[in-house]
Design an enzyme around this catalytic site. Structure first.
Site, mmCIF file in Angstrom:
data_model
loop_
_atom_site.group_PDB
_atom_site.id
_atom_site.type_symbol
_atom_site.label_atom_id
_atom_site.label_comp_id
_atom_site.label_asym_id
_atom_site.label_seq_id
_atom_site.Cartn_x
_atom_site.Cartn_y
_atom_site.Cartn_z
ATOM 1 N N CYS A 226 5.684 -13.421 10.973
ATOM 2 C CA CYS A 226 4.661 -12.895 11.880
ATOM 3 C C CYS A 226 4.917 -13.412 13.291
ATOM 4 O O CYS A 226 5.198 -14.593 13.479
ATOM 5 C CB CYS A 226 3.271 -13.347 11.412
ATOM 6 S SG CYS A 226 1.926 -12.813 12.500
ATOM 7 N N GLY B 32 6.507 -15.484 2.491
ATOM 8 C CA GLY B 32 7.837 -16.064 2.695
ATOM 9 C C GLY B 32 8.292 -16.975 1.567
ATOM 10 O O GLY B 32 9.478 -17.005 1.221
ATOM 11 N N LYS C 198 0.794 -1.233 0.000
ATOM 12 C CA LYS C 198 0.000 0.000 0.000
ATOM 13 C C LYS C 198 0.826 1.282 0.000
ATOM 14 O O LYS C 198 0.274 2.372 0.133
ATOM 15 C CB LYS C 198 -0.947 0.019 1.197
ATOM 16 C CG LYS C 198 -0.274 0.121 2.555
ATOM 17 C CD LYS C 198 -1.314 0.148 3.671
ATOM 18 C CE LYS C 198 -0.666 0.339 5.031
ATOM 19 N NZ LYS C 198 -1.675 0.396 6.112
ATOM 20 N N THR D 289 2.663 -12.538 15.889
ATOM 21 C CA THR D 289 1.430 -12.246 16.626
ATOM 22 C C THR D 289 1.151 -13.296 17.698
ATOM 23 O O THR D 289 0.776 -12.974 18.825
ATOM 24 C CB THR D 289 0.238 -12.153 15.647
ATOM 25 O OG1 THR D 289 0.411 -10.997 14.821
ATOM 26 C CG2 THR D 289 -1.083 -12.034 16.391
ATOM 27 N N ARG D 290 1.320 -14.558 17.356
ATOM 28 C CA ARG D 290 1.030 -15.621 18.334
ATOM 29 C C ARG D 290 1.977 -15.537 19.527
ATOM 30 O O ARG D 290 1.581 -15.770 20.665
ATOM 31 C CB ARG D 290 1.141 -16.988 17.658
ATOM 32 C CG ARG D 290 0.078 -17.203 16.590
ATOM 33 C CD ARG D 290 0.243 -18.532 15.871
ATOM 34 N NE ARG D 290 -0.765 -18.692 14.833
ATOM 35 C CZ ARG D 290 -0.843 -19.735 14.031
ATOM 36 N NH1 ARG D 290 0.039 -20.727 14.133
ATOM 37 N NH2 ARG D 290 -1.793 -19.806 13.118
ATOM 38 N N ASP E 37 -4.145 -17.218 3.913
ATOM 39 C CA ASP E 37 -3.049 -16.255 3.989
ATOM 40 C C ASP E 37 -2.069 -16.642 5.087
ATOM 41 O O ASP E 37 -2.335 -16.445 6.264
ATOM 42 C CB ASP E 37 -3.627 -14.852 4.245
ATOM 43 C CG ASP E 37 -2.552 -13.780 4.367
ATOM 44 O OD1 ASP E 37 -1.405 -14.052 3.962
ATOM 45 O OD2 ASP E 37 -2.867 -12.687 4.863
ATOM 46 N N GLY F 131 8.146 -8.637 8.243
ATOM 47 C CA GLY F 131 6.699 -8.564 8.411
ATOM 48 C C GLY F 131 6.231 -7.120 8.419
ATOM 49 O O GLY F 131 6.985 -6.212 8.784
ATOM 50 N N SER G 108 5.976 -4.591 18.385
ATOM 51 C CA SER G 108 6.236 -5.177 17.075
ATOM 52 C C SER G 108 5.645 -6.585 17.048
ATOM 53 O O SER G 108 5.819 -7.361 17.986
ATOM 54 C CB SER G 108 7.741 -5.245 16.830
ATOM 55 O OG SER G 108 8.036 -6.112 15.761
ATOM 56 N N ILE H 112 -4.435 -15.844 11.100
ATOM 57 C CA ILE H 112 -3.912 -14.950 12.145
ATOM 58 C C ILE H 112 -2.718 -15.637 12.791
ATOM 59 O O ILE H 112 -2.852 -16.651 13.475
ATOM 60 C CB ILE H 112 -4.980 -14.597 13.190
ATOM 61 C CG1 ILE H 112 -6.055 -13.698 12.561
ATOM 62 C CG2 ILE H 112 -4.353 -13.897 14.405
ATOM 63 C CD1 ILE H 112 -7.145 -13.252 13.521
ATOM 64 N N VAL I 184 -6.086 -5.526 7.408
ATOM 65 C CA VAL I 184 -5.736 -5.181 8.790
ATOM 66 C C VAL I 184 -5.321 -6.465 9.502
ATOM 67 O O VAL I 184 -5.708 -7.557 9.093
ATOM 68 C CB VAL I 184 -6.917 -4.514 9.547
ATOM 69 C CG1 VAL I 184 -7.282 -3.181 8.930
ATOM 70 C CG2 VAL I 184 -8.123 -5.431 9.600
#
Length: 387
Positions: free
Chosen positions: A206, A263, A97, A208-209, A239, A288, A308, A200, A150
């Site tokens: 990533c 990746g 973007k 996030t977990r 994804d 990421g 992060s 997710i 998002v």
């Protein structure tokens, strides 16, 4: 009883029990937990398999046909250069973007003028994002796919953004996410999305977990969200979480309509970022979009109120991306022949997953490269040859 409610205390006094965390005991699975069972096949060759799909999307009513592989809308992956190669194989590139409106105009007037059907414009949900999206779609009206992206697709502001975009652009296909559950998949389709991004935390860069404890095993997420989406005529894109062509086949066997890759496409010549040399080996940087690298580049740093949720890695230089896409398409065709699916559309109908405890024989070192020979960037090669 463990989920809250009323209870008695002493002389018939009613008290409210505190709500307790709920545990789902059903096993959820990832790509590493299963293999596809082979079945009798009338196919004599991989060349007989078609890996193209054709869709008419429920809300935009747009028709699309091609190979349902999507390059992720990440800084180093979703580039005009990657799109030029993937479009030749009828694959989609979700552009990052951060291209300016002028960048889009220049691209659309030159190398991009004939491949807009294989490109999605990515956007966030802030006011400035919507203004920029409007400018891009006004400047390049041939663009017919938007990726509203998002990290947390469960917020009401995200849902409202999809409703607003659908109202403003009734005939543009909307890809939106990320979510991992049935009810939110349905909500996003009802709100105007056509393709739901599912995943997710499974991405290679990533965290996030690790940072939040939130996530969902990708294979189960795909199975459940695909079931919800297809019941409403919608589509999903798996994804994240794919490490090899076999994982892409598993995602599509689990009824994913598209598979988005980050990746697996990193480190190629067409990817953004400079090639660096370390002790005679060549690498490209991959990170990421919630990493501190990305936030420093685009937002001036990590905001005080957040952390992060991505990492930055050096990926061995892998040469031209077309070889990786060719290898991936070959793997998909081969998977179809193993279960007797003449088309990619038939793959989910022919797929039976079996639970396993081991995927691969690891006696020898595993290579993540399609071509394990050392690749030298063209610019470096010219210098070496000249010397």
């Amino acid at each position: 009883a463990g989920k809250g409610g009323l209870g008695l205390l002493g002389e018939g006094v009613l008290v409210t029990k505190p709500a307790m965390p709920f545990i789902e005991n059903e096993m959820k699975l990832d790509f590493k937990d299963v293999l596809i069972r082979p079945k009798r096949s009338a196919l004599a060759s991989r060349s007989q398999v078609s890996i193209e799909r054709e869709f008419i999307f429920p809300n935009s009513k747009q028709k699309w046909s091609g190979v349902p592989i999507v390059a992720a809308n990440m800084d180093t992956i979703g580039t005009f250069e990657v799109a030029a190669v993937l479009a030749k194989r009828k694959c989609i590139t979700a552009m990052h973007k951060h291209y300016t409106v002028d960048d889009w105009k220049e691209w659309a007037a030159g190398p991009g003028k004939d491949i807009t059907q294989y490109v999605a414009v990515s956007t966030g949900i802030l006011g400035k994002d919507m203004e920029k999206l409007d400018e891009i779609l006004t400047a390049v009206p041939a663009l017919k796919m938007i990726c509203i992206d998002v990290a947390n697709g469960y917020s009401e502001s995200f849902v409202q953004c999809i409703r607003d975009v659908r109202k403003k652009y009734p005939d543009v296909t909307i890809m939106a996410g990320n979510v991992v559950t049935k009810e939110m998949t349905e909500e996003l389709i009802f709100s105007g999305a056509d393709i739901i991004k599912v995943g997710i935390g499974p991405g290679s860069v990533c965290t996030t977990r690790k940072q939040t404890g939130v996530g969902y095993p990708q294979l189960s997420a795909v199975l459940e969200c695909a079931d919800a989406a297809h019941g409403l005529g919608g589509r999903i894109v798996s994804d994240g979480g794919c490490t090899c062509p076999g994982d892409v086949a598993k995602a599509m066997g689990a009824d994913a309509d598209f598979v988005m890759l980050g990746g697996m496409l990193a480190g190629h010549e067409e990817c953004a970022g400079e090639t660096i040399e370390v002790n005679g080996e060549y690498f490209k940087v991959f990170y990421g979009m919630s990493s501190d690298t990305a936030m420093k580049k685009h937002s001036g740093g990590v905001a005080e109120y957040r952390s992060s949720e991505g990492k930055t890695v050096k990926v061995p230089y892998r040469g031209p991306i077309d070889e990786t896409i060719r290898d991936l398409c070959g793997g998909l065709r081969s998977a179809c022949t193993y279960v007797g699916a003449a088309t990619l559309k038939d793959l989910p109908k022919k797929t039976t997953f079996i639970r396993v405890t081991q995927q691969l024989n690891t006696v020898f070192t595993e290579s993540t490269k399609v071509n394990p020979t050392v690749q030298v960037p063209p610019a470096k090669k010219q210098k070496t040859d000249a010397a």
